[in-house]
Design an enzyme around this catalytic site. Structure first.
Site, PDB file in Angstrom:
ATOM      1  N   ASP A  45      48.893  42.983  36.744  1.00 54.48           N
ATOM      2  CA  ASP A  45      49.830  43.721  37.238  1.00 54.48           C
ATOM      3  C   ASP A  45      49.255  45.060  37.103  1.00 54.48           C
ATOM      4  O   ASP A  45      49.958  46.142  37.802  1.00 54.48           O
ATOM      5  CB  ASP A  45      51.115  43.699  36.369  1.00 54.48           C
ATOM      6  N   SER A  46      47.927  45.233  36.637  1.00 55.92           N
ATOM      7  CA  SER A  46      47.236  46.474  37.193  1.00 55.92           C
ATOM      8  C   SER A  46      47.149  46.783  38.847  1.00 55.92           C
ATOM      9  O   SER A  46      46.499  47.818  39.061  1.00 55.92           O
ATOM     10  CB  SER A  46      45.857  46.442  36.472  1.00 55.92           C
ATOM     11  N   ASP A  84      49.672  37.290  36.553  1.00 56.72           N
ATOM     12  CA  ASP A  84      50.398  38.215  35.394  1.00 56.72           C
ATOM     13  C   ASP A  84      51.817  38.331  35.669  1.00 56.72           C
ATOM     14  O   ASP A  84      52.175  38.599  36.839  1.00 56.72           O
ATOM     15  CB  ASP A  84      49.662  39.565  35.575  1.00 56.72           C
ATOM     16  N   LYS A 114      50.210  34.963  32.294  1.00 61.70           N
ATOM     17  CA  LYS A 114      49.985  35.753  31.219  1.00 61.70           C
ATOM     18  C   LYS A 114      51.283  36.462  31.016  1.00 61.70           C
ATOM     19  O   LYS A 114      51.942  36.988  31.975  1.00 61.70           O
ATOM     20  CB  LYS A 114      48.992  36.463  31.410  1.00 61.70           C
ATOM     21  N   GLU A 116      52.900  39.687  28.364  1.00 64.64           N
ATOM     22  CA  GLU A 116      52.508  40.768  27.155  1.00 64.64           C
ATOM     23  C   GLU A 116      53.732  40.575  26.047  1.00 64.64           C
ATOM     24  O   GLU A 116      54.661  40.596  26.243  1.00 64.64           O
ATOM     25  CB  GLU A 116      52.631  42.146  27.579  1.00 64.64           C
ATOM     26  N   GLU A 184      43.694  43.931  23.794  1.00 65.42           N
ATOM     27  CA  GLU A 184      43.601  44.987  24.729  1.00 65.42           C
ATOM     28  C   GLU A 184      43.445  46.451  23.698  1.00 65.42           C
ATOM     29  O   GLU A 184      44.308  46.444  23.090  1.00 65.42           O
ATOM     30  CB  GLU A 184      44.344  45.283  25.935  1.00 65.42           C
TER      31      GLU A 184
HETATM   32  O1  KIV Z   1      46.868  43.589  34.434  1.00 64.07           O
HETATM   33  C1  KIV Z   1      45.780  43.613  34.083  1.00 64.07           C
HETATM   34  O2  KIV Z   1      44.783  43.798  34.630  1.00 64.07           O
HETATM   35  C2  KIV Z   1      45.670  43.221  32.573  1.00 64.07           C
HETATM   36  C3  KIV Z   1      44.034  43.246  32.032  1.00 64.07           C
HETATM   37  C4  KIV Z   1      43.842  44.640  31.656  1.00 64.07           C
HETATM   38  C5  KIV Z   1      44.208  42.397  30.928  1.00 64.07           C
HETATM   39  O3  KIV Z   1      46.516  42.729  31.920  1.00 64.07           O
END
Ligand code: KIV
Length: 264
Positions: A45-46, A84, A114, A116, A184
């Protein structure tokens, strides 16, 4: 070479071969990473920040994440594709979380997802998603979706209490059966202790060298990065700026296009 799968990914903890993970958001980058032998492509989600120019990751939607996941899964032949789960796609209810994780797989083409957060909050959700045959990767330490609670993007686990809490959470995620845990921005010695204490692979970002693998944001390694834990492997940003300014000056001076670029 067989395609990377969740069982092979997990097995790498024991073989000792470090796992390489990069974020990917589009087809050409995914293809390049796949051809370079990256083990897993995380459609992070970055994307909201590095690709879309938002200030945080909180603003990207599930539909946008699915859109990017589709591009990445089409570009990947060998790597594991991890989707994500964006903010608010799994926090509201277990039922919604399972449905949304399912969309990442069925519409996006991800092999796994993934999310969080600690097992104390998301244990039931993680189990329900796994029961739907979707492998889950955990994410602890600096969890960017909690930026408003954490008060910024800060290193986590620096005092005894939060170190103990992170260790407990990692063991809890491991007991739930997550296939890996992203750690992280935590001190390297804590990441090493967690890596030794859990049975699944740990994937570090700003967590030192002792984790079972590393993940970095693609743009951070190509010249757009500025944090301490990243490294510019090739300064693609500067190369792009050079190409763009050559283009501008050649158009302005009339040296492009020439006869060889013309149709008769
Ligand atoms: O969204 C992302 O890029 C991440 C990584 C930094 C692990 O969750």
């Amino acid at each position: 070479m067989p395609r990377m799968s969740v069982p092979i990914f997990k097995e790498r903890k024991h073989s000792g071969d470090k796992l390489s993970v990069l974020t990917a958001y589009d087809y050409p980058s995914a293809r390049a990473m796949d051809e370079a032998g990256v083990d897993a492509l995380l459609v992070g989600d970055s994307c909201a920040m590095v690709l879309m120019g938002h200030e945080t990751t909180l603003t990207i939607t599930l539909d946008e994440m699915i859109h990017h996941t589709r591009m990445v899964s089409r570009g990947s032949e060998n790597a594991l594709v991890i989707g994500d789960m964006p903010f608010m796609s799994y926090q509201v209810s277990t039922e919604e979380a399972v449905r949304n994780a399912g969309r990442m797989v069925s519409e996006g083409g991800a092999h796994c997802i993934k999310l969080e957060g600690p097992p104390e909050i998301f244990g039931e959700t993680i189990t329900a998603i796994q029961n739907a045959s979707i492998p889950v990767m955990g994410h602890l330490g600096l969890t960017p979706q909690s930026v408003n609670v954490l008060g910024g993007y800060k290193v986590q686990g620096r005092d005894d209490e939060s170190r103990a809490q992170l260790m407990e959470s990692a063991k809890g995620l491991d007991a739930l059966g997550v296939f890996a845990i992203v750690l992280e921005c935590i001190p390297a010695d804590l990441a090493a202790e967690i890596t030794a204490a859990v049975s699944c692979p740990t994937i570090g970002i700003g967590a030192g060298a002792a984790t079972d693998g590393q993940v970095l944001v693609m743009h951070d390694i190509l010249g757009w990065g500025f944090t301490k834990f990243t490294k510019t492997f090739v300064d693609v940003k500067s190369e792009m700026e050079t190409a763009f300014s050559h283009y501008v000056s050649e158009v302005q001076s009339g040296t492009f296009p020439t006869k060889e670029h013309e149709f008769s």
